[in-house]
Design a protein around this motif. Structure first.
Motif, PDB file in Angstrom:
ATOM      1  N   LEU A 174       0.830  -1.203   0.000  1.00 62.90           N
ATOM      2  CA  LEU A 174       0.000   0.000   0.000  1.00 62.90           C
ATOM      3  C   LEU A 174       0.869   1.259   0.000  1.00 62.90           C
ATOM      4  CD1 LEU A 174      -2.721   1.445   0.201  1.00 62.90           C
ATOM      5  CD2 LEU A 174      -2.748   0.906   2.639  1.00 62.90           C
ATOM      6  N   LEU A 175       1.895   1.266   0.833  1.00 63.52           N
ATOM      7  CA  LEU A 175       2.790   2.425   0.885  1.00 63.52           C
ATOM      8  C   LEU A 175       3.603   2.576  -0.401  1.00 63.52           C
ATOM      9  CD1 LEU A 175       3.988   2.176   4.579  1.00 63.52           C
ATOM     10  CD2 LEU A 175       2.334   3.787   3.602  1.00 63.52           C
ATOM     11  N   LEU A 176       4.044   1.453  -0.973  1.00 63.94           N
ATOM     12  CA  LEU A 176       4.793   1.509  -2.227  1.00 63.94           C
ATOM     13  C   LEU A 176       3.947   2.125  -3.337  1.00 63.94           C
ATOM     14  CD1 LEU A 176       7.298   0.902  -3.935  1.00 63.94           C
ATOM     15  CD2 LEU A 176       6.373  -1.409  -4.264  1.00 63.94           C
ATOM     16  N   LEU A 177       2.709   1.699  -3.447  1.00 68.06           N
ATOM     17  CA  LEU A 177       1.838   2.277  -4.473  1.00 68.06           C
ATOM     18  C   LEU A 177       1.625   3.760  -4.215  1.00 68.06           C
ATOM     19  CD1 LEU A 177       0.169   1.889  -7.012  1.00 68.06           C
ATOM     20  CD2 LEU A 177      -1.742   1.131  -5.559  1.00 68.06           C
ATOM     21  N   ASN A 178       1.470   4.140  -2.960  1.00 65.19           N
ATOM     22  CA  ASN A 178       1.338   5.549  -2.609  1.00 65.19           C
ATOM     23  C   ASN A 178       2.549   6.350  -3.078  1.00 65.19           C
ATOM     24  OD1 ASN A 178       0.373   7.933  -0.972  1.00 65.19           O
ATOM     25  ND2 ASN A 178       2.256   7.453   0.108  1.00 65.19           N
ATOM     26  N   TYR A 179       3.736   5.893  -2.715  1.00 64.99           N
ATOM     27  CA  TYR A 179       4.949   6.631  -3.085  1.00 64.99           C
ATOM     28  C   TYR A 179       5.206   6.609  -4.584  1.00 64.99           C
ATOM     29  CZ  TYR A 179       5.996   7.410   1.771  1.00 64.99           C
ATOM     30  OH  TYR A 179       5.925   7.823   3.074  1.00 64.99           O
ATOM     31  N   ALA A 180       4.843   5.536  -5.244  1.00 62.48           N
ATOM     32  CA  ALA A 180       5.013   5.477  -6.699  1.00 62.48           C
ATOM     33  C   ALA A 180       4.139   6.523  -7.387  1.00 62.48           C
ATOM     34  CB  ALA A 180       4.682   4.085  -7.219  1.00 62.48           C
ATOM     35  N   LYS A 181       2.996   6.822  -6.801  1.00 59.66           N
ATOM     36  CA  LYS A 181       2.102   7.815  -7.383  1.00 59.66           C
ATOM     37  C   LYS A 181       2.630   9.241  -7.207  1.00 59.66           C
ATOM     38  CE  LYS A 181      -2.223   5.297  -7.386  1.00 59.66           C
ATOM     39  NZ  LYS A 181      -2.515   5.554  -8.783  1.00 59.66           N
ATOM     40  N   THR A 182       3.553   9.449  -6.270  1.00 61.53           N
ATOM     41  CA  THR A 182       4.105  10.786  -6.042  1.00 61.53           C
ATOM     42  C   THR A 182       5.524  10.934  -6.584  1.00 61.53           C
ATOM     43  OG1 THR A 182       4.963  10.224  -3.857  1.00 61.53           O
ATOM     44  CG2 THR A 182       2.723  11.121  -3.967  1.00 61.53           C
ATOM     45  N   SER A 183       6.019   9.906  -7.251  1.00 58.31           N
ATOM     46  CA  SER A 183       7.394   9.893  -7.721  1.00 58.31           C
ATOM     47  C   SER A 183       7.445   9.696  -9.236  1.00 58.31           C
ATOM     48  CB  SER A 183       8.143   8.731  -7.043  1.00 58.31           C
ATOM     49  OG  SER A 183       9.437   8.599  -7.575  1.00 58.31           O
ATOM     50  N   ASP A 184       8.517  10.166  -9.811  1.00 55.47           N
ATOM     51  CA  ASP A 184       8.757   9.909 -11.225  1.00 55.47           C
ATOM     52  C   ASP A 184       9.491   8.583 -11.419  1.00 55.47           C
ATOM     53  OD1 ASP A 184       7.615  12.335 -11.948  1.00 55.47           O
ATOM     54  OD2 ASP A 184       9.529  13.401 -11.798  1.00 55.47           O
ATOM     55  N   GLU A 185       9.814   7.923 -10.318  1.00 52.51           N
ATOM     56  CA  GLU A 185      10.570   6.675 -10.359  1.00 52.51           C
ATOM     57  C   GLU A 185       9.623   5.466 -10.385  1.00 52.51           C
ATOM     58  OE1 GLU A 185      13.729   6.850 -10.750  1.00 52.51           O
ATOM     59  OE2 GLU A 185      14.019   8.959 -10.230  1.00 52.51           O
ATOM     60  N   SER A 186      10.109   4.356 -10.923  1.00 55.52           N
ATOM     61  CA  SER A 186       9.330   3.118 -10.941  1.00 55.52           C
ATOM     62  C   SER A 186       9.293   2.514  -9.542  1.00 55.52           C
ATOM     63  CB  SER A 186       9.957   2.115 -11.908  1.00 55.52           C
ATOM     64  OG  SER A 186      11.189   1.637 -11.376  1.00 55.52           O
ATOM     65  N   MET A 187       8.356   1.610  -9.338  1.00 52.57           N
ATOM     66  CA  MET A 187       8.284   0.914  -8.050  1.00 52.57           C
ATOM     67  C   MET A 187       9.574   0.153  -7.782  1.00 52.57           C
ATOM     68  SD  MET A 187       4.467  -0.598  -7.821  1.00 52.57           S
ATOM     69  CE  MET A 187       3.043   0.431  -8.045  1.00 52.57           C
ATOM     70  N   LEU A 188      10.108  -0.492  -8.815  1.00 50.08           N
ATOM     71  CA  LEU A 188      11.345  -1.243  -8.656  1.00 50.08           C
ATOM     72  C   LEU A 188      12.488  -0.322  -8.223  1.00 50.08           C
ATOM     73  CD1 LEU A 188      12.523  -4.056  -8.853  1.00 50.08           C
ATOM     74  CD2 LEU A 188      13.038  -3.610 -11.242  1.00 50.08           C
ATOM     75  N   HIS A 189      12.558   0.866  -8.803  1.00 52.20           N
ATOM     76  CA  HIS A 189      13.597   1.823  -8.419  1.00 52.20           C
ATOM     77  C   HIS A 189      13.408   2.273  -6.974  1.00 52.20           C
ATOM     78  CE1 HIS A 189      15.626   5.713  -8.028  1.00 52.20           C
ATOM     79  NE2 HIS A 189      16.533   5.158  -8.819  1.00 52.20           N
ATOM     80  N   LEU A 190      12.182   2.495  -6.544  1.00 52.56           N
ATOM     81  CA  LEU A 190      11.932   2.900  -5.160  1.00 52.56           C
ATOM     82  C   LEU A 190      12.383   1.823  -4.178  1.00 52.56           C
ATOM     83  CD1 LEU A 190       8.415   4.548  -5.569  1.00 52.56           C
ATOM     84  CD2 LEU A 190      10.594   5.731  -5.165  1.00 52.56           C
ATOM     85  N   ILE A 191      12.106   0.569  -4.498  1.00 53.49           N
ATOM     86  CA  ILE A 191      12.554  -0.534  -3.639  1.00 53.49           C
ATOM     87  C   ILE A 191      14.080  -0.602  -3.617  1.00 53.49           C
ATOM     88  CG2 ILE A 191      12.608  -3.054  -3.384  1.00 53.49           C
ATOM     89  CD1 ILE A 191       9.712  -3.025  -4.513  1.00 53.49           C
ATOM     90  N   ALA A 192      14.695  -0.454  -4.782  1.00 59.55           N
ATOM     91  CA  ALA A 192      16.158  -0.487  -4.863  1.00 59.55           C
ATOM     92  C   ALA A 192      16.767   0.656  -4.056  1.00 59.55           C
ATOM     93  CB  ALA A 192      16.616  -0.425  -6.317  1.00 59.55           C
ATOM     94  N   GLN A 193      16.152   1.829  -4.111  1.00 64.34           N
ATOM     95  CA  GLN A 193      16.666   2.981  -3.359  1.00 64.34           C
ATOM     96  C   GLN A 193      16.546   2.736  -1.860  1.00 64.34           C
ATOM     97  OE1 GLN A 193      18.338   5.790  -4.585  1.00 64.34           O
ATOM     98  NE2 GLN A 193      18.827   5.858  -2.400  1.00 64.34           N
ATOM     99  N   ALA A 194      15.435   2.140  -1.435  1.00 63.49           N
ATOM    100  CA  ALA A 194      15.275   1.812  -0.016  1.00 63.49           C
ATOM    101  C   ALA A 194      16.356   0.827   0.423  1.00 63.49           C
ATOM    102  CB  ALA A 194      13.887   1.239   0.246  1.00 63.49           C
ATOM    103  N   LYS A 195      16.673  -0.142  -0.437  1.00 64.56           N
ATOM    104  CA  LYS A 195      17.739  -1.110  -0.127  1.00 64.56           C
ATOM    105  C   LYS A 195      19.070  -0.397   0.028  1.00 64.56           C
ATOM    106  CE  LYS A 195      20.091  -5.277  -1.739  1.00 64.56           C
ATOM    107  NZ  LYS A 195      21.414  -4.839  -1.343  1.00 64.56           N
TER     108      LYS A 195
END
Length: 102
Positions: A69-90
């Motif tokens: 749920l949070l990933l989808l939320n942040y993906a909607k406010t970012s120009d980055e893909s979900m995969l990139h957001l997960i990679a950045q968190a890592k």
């Protein structure tokens, strides 16, 4: 970096609605398990921000992991893909010595 945080309230509501509809749940299916009707409606309309405890409760009612749920939320406010957001968190957590694989 996550996108414009001024959009986060509305995007959380959009994410919440998208997941609820994807699960073919009515609003009542969710709010009766997690919160009141008025509060839940305000979340979906982007008028309220949930606490992390409430995110956990709503995610359980939706039968999903709260991170989805949070990933989808942040993906909607970012120009980055979900995969990139997960990679950045890592990367961020690994730099702090907090990333675990097991």
């Amino acid at each position: 970096m996550v996108g414009d945080t001024s959009k986060s309230t509305n995007s959380f509501g959009e994410a919440l609605r998208a997941i609820r509809l994807g699960k073919n749940f009515s609003m009542q299916d969710v709010y009766t398990k997690a919160t009141g009707r008025t509060y839940y409606s305000a979340l979906e309309l982007g008028r309220k921000n949930p606490t992390l405890t409430k995110v956990d409760e709503i995610a359980a009612a939706l039968d999903i992991h709260p991170l989805a749920l949070l990933l989808l939320n942040y993906a909607k406010t970012s120009d980055e893909s979900m995969l990139h957001l997960i990679a950045q968190a890592k990367v961020d957590l690994d730099a702090l010595g907090l990333w675990t694989e097991g």
